[in-house]
Design an enzyme around this catalytic site. Structure first.
Site, mmCIF file in Angstrom:
data_model
loop_
_atom_site.group_PDB
_atom_site.id
_atom_site.type_symbol
_atom_site.label_atom_id
_atom_site.label_comp_id
_atom_site.label_asym_id
_atom_site.label_seq_id
_atom_site.Cartn_x
_atom_site.Cartn_y
_atom_site.Cartn_z
ATOM 1 N N CYS A 38 -25.747 183.337 -67.823
ATOM 2 C CA CYS A 38 -24.673 183.704 -68.745
ATOM 3 C C CYS A 38 -24.102 185.058 -68.322
ATOM 4 O O CYS A 38 -24.818 185.907 -67.792
ATOM 5 C CB CYS A 38 -25.232 183.773 -70.161
ATOM 6 S SG CYS A 38 -24.017 184.186 -71.432
ATOM 7 N N SER A 40 -23.461 187.493 -70.089
ATOM 8 C CA SER A 40 -24.138 188.591 -70.786
ATOM 9 C C SER A 40 -25.316 189.125 -69.961
ATOM 10 O O SER A 40 -25.581 190.324 -69.961
ATOM 11 C CB SER A 40 -24.647 188.138 -72.150
ATOM 12 O OG SER A 40 -23.581 187.671 -72.927
ATOM 13 N N HIS A 43 -23.774 191.334 -67.362
ATOM 14 C CA HIS A 43 -23.322 192.622 -67.906
ATOM 15 C C HIS A 43 -24.521 193.537 -68.197
ATOM 16 O O HIS A 43 -24.390 194.759 -68.176
ATOM 17 C CB HIS A 43 -22.483 192.414 -69.169
ATOM 18 C CG HIS A 43 -21.170 191.739 -68.888
ATOM 19 N ND1 HIS A 43 -20.358 192.119 -67.844
ATOM 20 C CD2 HIS A 43 -20.531 190.711 -69.496
ATOM 21 C CE1 HIS A 43 -19.273 191.355 -67.825
ATOM 22 N NE2 HIS A 43 -19.366 190.488 -68.816
ATOM 23 N N HIS A 59 -31.368 184.359 -71.674
ATOM 24 C CA HIS A 59 -31.329 184.116 -73.119
ATOM 25 C C HIS A 59 -30.770 182.743 -73.452
ATOM 26 O O HIS A 59 -30.385 182.492 -74.583
ATOM 27 C CB HIS A 59 -30.494 185.203 -73.806
ATOM 28 C CG HIS A 59 -29.060 185.164 -73.376
ATOM 29 N ND1 HIS A 59 -28.628 185.717 -72.203
ATOM 30 C CD2 HIS A 59 -27.982 184.583 -73.938
ATOM 31 C CE1 HIS A 59 -27.330 185.499 -72.068
ATOM 32 N NE2 HIS A 59 -26.915 184.799 -73.108
ATOM 33 N N CYS A 166 -26.892 178.865 -75.758
ATOM 34 C CA CYS A 166 -25.849 179.911 -75.786
ATOM 35 C C CYS A 166 -24.449 179.332 -75.640
ATOM 36 O O CYS A 166 -23.747 179.152 -76.625
ATOM 37 C CB CYS A 166 -26.102 181.015 -74.744
ATOM 38 S SG CYS A 166 -25.003 182.439 -74.963
HETATM 39 ZN ZN LIG Z 1 -25.105 183.876 -73.326
#
Ligand SMILES: [Zn+2]
Ligand SMILES: [Zn+2]
Length: 367
Positions: A38, A40, A43, A59, A166
């Protein structure tokens, strides 16, 4: 067991042997079958999302329960589970009012790098490691809070179930749960990555008449058409506004979903909606960046601008439901998986993600 560890900002992930303790009381040990990559996580790797290191990232995962700690009653060894990065408490005002994705116990602790209790179960050479988003799925196994385990049917492939942890839920929920797309609606989805494509699928399933996907990448526009978009637009060369007006008798879209996290595209989404239309923001803009839209139109056109976190879902209700829709052939979530990797290749997966080659990349684990 092996896990991909972030030792510090901009160092990539290192796959090493780590120790996993527990499960302690109220905790569950899960053997992971698959984990998605992902943005995220990326990042966090660059430091744009601050989270303590060294940590096992990841996650978006699904797996099989290996063992349960004292007092655990929701799941048992052998159960298939999707892992939720909001292990909601069940009794705060948000949980009690049907918005467990906003849980006031879990959300503030999301980036603390521990389980909800503050415990850490991961270590490397005897030194404790941080968890990530309560889940740390870039590993063969993980220990999570009981509330993070969403029990699911055991006949769906774990790579598909992982995405429900997610991207799939975030996009589907933005369209169906937060955007309340209805039959006959015109929907525009800005950004056709894993989240945007899931929003396209959700809008199509909800009966939208037109689903317009906007993305500068040709491959992503093709994927959007493959999962239910009726029209696609290259914003660099085509006029999305003219298309939407022509499809809606000049009115604009009923629902616009922004999944890129760019402030100027939120403004664009606002402009593309009709009177009374809904703008759902899913992409998270850079910290501190404001978004703007014409104030008079907000009032005179009664537009609704809303964020949506985790698809505004009730995890334990909606995630199994999304997988039922997949299993019955009504939500082609498997089409999100562009490519799969081994844990050792995880950094290659992130390179592919950054190059725009993936709807979703998935790391296959033993499960
Ligand atoms: Zn995610
Ligand atoms: Zn709560």
């Amino acid at each position: 067991m092996r896990a991909a560890v972030l030792f510090g900002e901009n160092q990539g992930l290192e796959v090493v042997d780590v120790e996993l303790a527990g499960p302690g009381p109220g905790e569950v040990r899960v053997r992971l079958g698959a984990t998605g990559l992902c943005a995220s996580d990326w990042h966090t790797m660059t430091g744009a999302i601050p989270s303590p290191t060294p940590a096992v990232l990841g996650h978006e995962g699904a797996g099989v329960v290996e063992a349960v700690g004292e007092g655990v009653s929701r799941v048992a060894a052998g159960d298939h589970v999707v892992l939720s990065w909001v292990p909601n408490c069940g009794y705060c005002r948000y949980c009690e009012s049907g918005r467990p994705n906003l849980c006031s116990k879990a959300m503030p602790a999301l980036l603390a790098g521990t389980l909800v209790s503050g415990a850490r179960r991961l270590s490397y050479n005897g030194e404790p490691l941080y968890h990530y988003s309560f889940l740390s799925t870039f590993a063969e196994e993980t220990v999570v809070d009981e509330a993070a385990c969403v029990k699911i049917r055991d006949d769906v492939p774990l790579p598909v179930a992982a995405l429900v942890g997610c991207a799939a839920t975030t996009g589907y929920g933005a369209a169906v749960l937060r955007g309340r797309v209805g039959p006959g609606d015109t929907v525009v989805v800005i950004g056709a990555g894993g989240v945007g494509l899931s929003a396209v699928m959700g809008a199509a399933l909800a009966g939208a008449r037109h689903v317009v996907a906007v993305d500068p990448r040709a491959t992503k526009r093709e994927w959007a058409l493959d999962v239910g978009a009726t029209h696609v637009v290259d914003p660099g060369t085509e006029d999305v506004d003219a298309l939407i007006r022509s499809l809606t008798d000049g009115d604009g879209a009923d629902v616009a979903i922004e999944s890129a996290g760019r402030p100027e595209l939120v403004t664009r989404a606002f402009e593309l909606t009709c009177r009374g239309g809904t703008i759902v923001c899913v992409g998270i803009p850079e910290a501190g960046s404001p978004v703007s839209f014409p104030g008079p139109d907000l009032v005179r056109h009664e537009k609704v601008v809303t964020g949506s976190l985790y698809g505004s879902c009730q995890m334990h209700v909606d995630m199994p439901r999304i997988l039922d829709l997949y299993a019955e052939g009504r939500l082609p979530l498997d089409k999100l998986v562009t490519k799969s990797y081994t844990l050792d290749d995880i950094n290659v997966g992130f390179e592919d993600m950054l190059a725009g080659r993936l709807a979703r990349g998935v790391v296959l684990l033993a499960g």
